[in-house]
Design a protein around this motif. Structure first.
Motif, PDB file in Angstrom:
ATOM      1  N   VAL A 174       0.840  -1.196   0.000  1.00 52.84           N
ATOM      2  CA  VAL A 174       0.000   0.000   0.000  1.00 52.84           C
ATOM      3  C   VAL A 174       0.876   1.248   0.000  1.00 52.84           C
ATOM      4  O   VAL A 174       0.606   2.218  -0.726  1.00 52.84           O
ATOM      5  CB  VAL A 174      -0.957  -0.011   1.201  1.00 52.84           C
ATOM      6  CG1 VAL A 174      -1.712   1.312   1.314  1.00 52.84           C
ATOM      7  CG2 VAL A 174      -1.941  -1.167   1.097  1.00 52.84           C
ATOM      8  N   ARG A 178       0.918   4.352  -2.634  1.00 49.78           N
ATOM      9  CA  ARG A 178       0.585   5.695  -2.144  1.00 49.78           C
ATOM     10  C   ARG A 178       1.679   6.703  -2.493  1.00 49.78           C
ATOM     11  O   ARG A 178       1.390   7.887  -2.730  1.00 49.78           O
ATOM     12  CB  ARG A 178       0.351   5.663  -0.638  1.00 49.78           C
ATOM     13  CG  ARG A 178      -0.443   6.863  -0.140  1.00 49.78           C
ATOM     14  CD  ARG A 178      -0.769   6.774   1.328  1.00 49.78           C
ATOM     15  NE  ARG A 178      -1.621   5.663   1.682  1.00 49.78           N
ATOM     16  CZ  ARG A 178      -2.940   5.646   1.518  1.00 49.78           C
ATOM     17  NH1 ARG A 178      -3.549   6.675   0.957  1.00 49.78           N
ATOM     18  NH2 ARG A 178      -3.646   4.608   1.893  1.00 49.78           N
ATOM     19  N   ILE A 187      -7.026   4.887  -1.675  1.00 45.73           N
ATOM     20  CA  ILE A 187      -6.761   3.505  -2.060  1.00 45.73           C
ATOM     21  C   ILE A 187      -7.816   2.628  -1.398  1.00 45.73           C
ATOM     22  O   ILE A 187      -8.003   2.674  -0.184  1.00 45.73           O
ATOM     23  CB  ILE A 187      -5.356   3.054  -1.630  1.00 45.73           C
ATOM     24  CG1 ILE A 187      -4.292   3.920  -2.310  1.00 45.73           C
ATOM     25  CG2 ILE A 187      -5.145   1.578  -1.971  1.00 45.73           C
ATOM     26  CD1 ILE A 187      -2.881   3.625  -1.831  1.00 45.73           C
ATOM     27  N   GLY A 198      -5.997  -5.515   4.282  1.00 44.34           N
ATOM     28  CA  GLY A 198      -5.802  -4.304   3.498  1.00 44.34           C
ATOM     29  C   GLY A 198      -6.150  -3.052   4.276  1.00 44.34           C
ATOM     30  O   GLY A 198      -5.440  -2.041   4.216  1.00 44.34           O
ATOM     31  N   CYS A 203      -5.305   0.908   3.715  1.00 43.47           N
ATOM     32  CA  CYS A 203      -6.281   1.249   2.680  1.00 43.47           C
ATOM     33  C   CYS A 203      -7.384   2.119   3.280  1.00 43.47           C
ATOM     34  O   CYS A 203      -7.799   1.914   4.418  1.00 43.47           O
ATOM     35  CB  CYS A 203      -6.882  -0.015   2.072  1.00 43.47           C
ATOM     36  SG  CYS A 203      -5.742  -0.912   0.985  1.00 43.47           S
TER      37      CYS A 203
END
Length: 297
Positions: A174, A178, A187, A198, A203
């Motif tokens: 992630v 990002r 996201i 996640g 996220c």
């Protein structure tokens, strides 16, 4: 509407035709549960199997029955001409956002995919969510391509594929993405079985199949993850493992459709042929799980 929980309802059929009553009732259940947004015509919404009139009717019904909950409409199609047509209609009926995957028959190049998003975002007055779904589209986004697309106007969020099960690896994945995208682009995680990981990995949102049927459960998982309550998230995930096991074998759409049939939310069968819901022992296994499961926070 690009943080928190977005619920993806089925587009159920009855006798080969769109079951408008069942779809409306599914949508109203989600609105009553207080999900952050509702997305019609994602993969769970069978968009690739529906004709132009059916897709436009679903968009109309979704907005009509969602109450005050913002609605996102999937606009993916093989030709850019048709994507633009679906985008225009979604905006006309009151959708607050659109969802777009690079759908294709011939494999697409990175430049073709970029041109698709560039063309569509240039014609939009509402935000767009990039649907990164290589399991279905067979197109692999690079982080560099995500960065280029995310810089286009009207890009609001990226719906990414499942992250690694290991939390450290998921967080690293992630973080890499990002670092490539503008700070205003969120996201969102897909892949229900790893969605909790996640969310814990950073996220912003969960684009969720299971929320289309069990919105209270999905809300509880989302809220626990965003508050950093990893123990509670793990507890919910373990409780849902029988569903995740079936997801891994048959995909989320077939499991969601079978669940809706067993719970009486839709007619049986509700999928567009040649797709089939779960059969025989697997259907009985799912029915057994559902007997002891109740949607609650």
């Amino acid at each position: 509407m690009f943080t928190g929980l977005s619920a993806f309802p089925l587009s159920p059929l009855r006798d080969g035709h769109l079951d408008e009553i069942a779809f409306a009732q599914l949508t109203e259940r989600l609105a009553a549960a207080g999900v952050g947004s509702i997305c019609a015509l994602g993969s769970t919404g069978n968009y690739a199997y529906l004709d132009n009139a059916e897709r436009k009717r679903i968009a109309e019904l979704a907005v009509r029955h969602a109450g005050n909950v913002p609605v996102m409409i999937g606009i993916s199609a093989l030709r850019t001409r048709d994507v633009l047509d679906y985008a225009e209609h979604a905006q006309k009926v009151g959708a607050k956002a659109v969802l777009l995957a690079p759908m294709s028959y011939q494999p697409l190049s990175a430049q073709e995919v970029f041109k698709l998003y560039e063309t569509v975002t240039g014609a939009l007055s509402v935000p767009l969510v990039v649907y990164d779904n290589p399991g279905t589209t067979r197109f692999e986004f690079s982080d560099e391509l995500h960065g280029r697309i995310a810089a286009l106007p009207n890009i609001a969020s990226i719906k990414i594929p499942p992250v690694p099960a290991d939390l450290d690896a998921a967080t690293a994945r992630v973080d890499r993405l990002r670092a490539r995208i503008p700070s205003n682009v969120t996201i969102g995680i897909s892949g229900d079985a790893v969605a909790a990981t996640g969310l814990l990995a950073g996220c912003d949102s969960w684009y969720s199949v299971i929320a289309g049927l069990f919105p209270q459960t999905a809300l509880a998982i989302t809220q626990a993850a965003h508050s950093g309550n990893a123990a509670q998230v793990q507890q919910w995930s373990e409780r849902l493992e029988p569903l995740w096991a079936l997801y891994r074998r048959y995909g989320s759409l077939r499991v969601a459709a079978t669940t809706a049939e067993l719970l009486g939310h839709t007619a049986s069968p509700c999928l567009p042929p040649p797709l089939l819901a779960l059969q025989d022992a697997d259907r009985k296994q799912l029915a057994s799980f559902l007997e002891g499961f109740h949607d609650q926070a």
